[in-house]
Design an enzyme around this catalytic site. Sequence first.
Site, PDB file in Angstrom:
ATOM      1  N   VAL A  62      49.117  -4.849  35.949  1.00 51.15           N
ATOM      2  CA  VAL A  62      48.405  -3.612  35.651  1.00 51.15           C
ATOM      3  C   VAL A  62      48.024  -3.571  34.173  1.00 51.15           C
ATOM      4  O   VAL A  62      48.812  -3.976  33.312  1.00 51.15           O
ATOM      5  CB  VAL A  62      49.302  -2.377  35.955  1.00 51.15           C
ATOM      6  CG1 VAL A  62      48.588  -1.088  35.619  1.00 51.15           C
ATOM      7  CG2 VAL A  62      49.740  -2.390  37.401  1.00 51.15           C
ATOM      8  N   CYS A  63      46.828  -3.053  33.876  1.00 54.64           N
ATOM      9  CA  CYS A  63      46.443  -2.722  32.498  1.00 54.64           C
ATOM     10  C   CYS A  63      45.621  -1.439  32.558  1.00 54.64           C
ATOM     11  O   CYS A  63      45.732  -0.674  33.510  1.00 54.64           O
ATOM     12  CB  CYS A  63      45.686  -3.870  31.824  1.00 54.64           C
ATOM     13  SG  CYS A  63      44.037  -4.164  32.482  1.00 54.64           S
ATOM     14  N   ARG A  64      44.805  -1.178  31.568  1.00 58.63           N
ATOM     15  CA  ARG A  64      44.029   0.067  31.553  1.00 58.63           C
ATOM     16  C   ARG A  64      42.916   0.047  32.597  1.00 58.63           C
ATOM     17  O   ARG A  64      42.748   0.983  33.355  1.00 58.63           O
ATOM     18  CB  ARG A  64      43.429   0.310  30.156  1.00 58.63           C
ATOM     19  CG  ARG A  64      42.759   1.679  30.010  1.00 58.63           C
ATOM     20  CD  ARG A  64      42.148   1.864  28.640  1.00 58.63           C
ATOM     21  NE  ARG A  64      40.972   1.033  28.454  1.00 58.63           N
ATOM     22  CZ  ARG A  64      39.734   1.392  28.814  1.00 58.63           C
ATOM     23  NH1 ARG A  64      39.516   2.562  29.362  1.00 58.63           N
ATOM     24  NH2 ARG A  64      38.723   0.586  28.628  1.00 58.63           N
ATOM     25  N   GLY A  66      41.879  -3.199  34.349  1.00 57.01           N
ATOM     26  CA  GLY A  66      41.943  -4.342  35.258  1.00 57.01           C
ATOM     27  C   GLY A  66      41.529  -5.660  34.636  1.00 57.01           C
ATOM     28  O   GLY A  66      41.738  -6.717  35.222  1.00 57.01           O
ATOM     29  N   MET A  90      44.975   1.437  35.240  1.00 60.04           N
ATOM     30  CA  MET A  90      45.489   2.802  35.159  1.00 60.04           C
ATOM     31  C   MET A  90      44.370   3.846  35.205  1.00 60.04           C
ATOM     32  O   MET A  90      44.624   4.994  35.545  1.00 60.04           O
ATOM     33  CB  MET A  90      46.337   2.979  33.898  1.00 60.04           C
ATOM     34  CG  MET A  90      47.653   2.209  33.928  1.00 60.04           C
ATOM     35  SD  MET A  90      48.734   2.629  35.321  1.00 60.04           S
ATOM     36  CE  MET A  90      49.339   4.238  34.789  1.00 60.04           C
TER      37      MET A  90
END
Length: 98
Positions: A62-64, A66, A90
Amino acid sequence: MKEISAKEVQEKLENGEELNIVDVREDDEVAQGIIPGAKHIRLGEIPERHTELDKNKQYYMVCRSGARSGRATEFLNEQGYDVTNMAGGMLAWEGDVE
């Protein structure tokens, strides 16, 4: 590269599945909220810290948005890990955060 939607990850968690989630965002981003139970390893630390992960388990990155988690997913796949990128990151997450 395998991908899963944020909604699918949320549904798995709501159904009681135990997921191994790795959040590769920076500290200040994680401070704004992280998926409960997720492990935080910044993207830049993945090459040194990937040995903390178990090759016998499946991981969701997961990141902000993708993109960074996609890079982490590609790297970890090359190292022999079973990794899936959470598309949309996210920004697409509607579930709980801690």
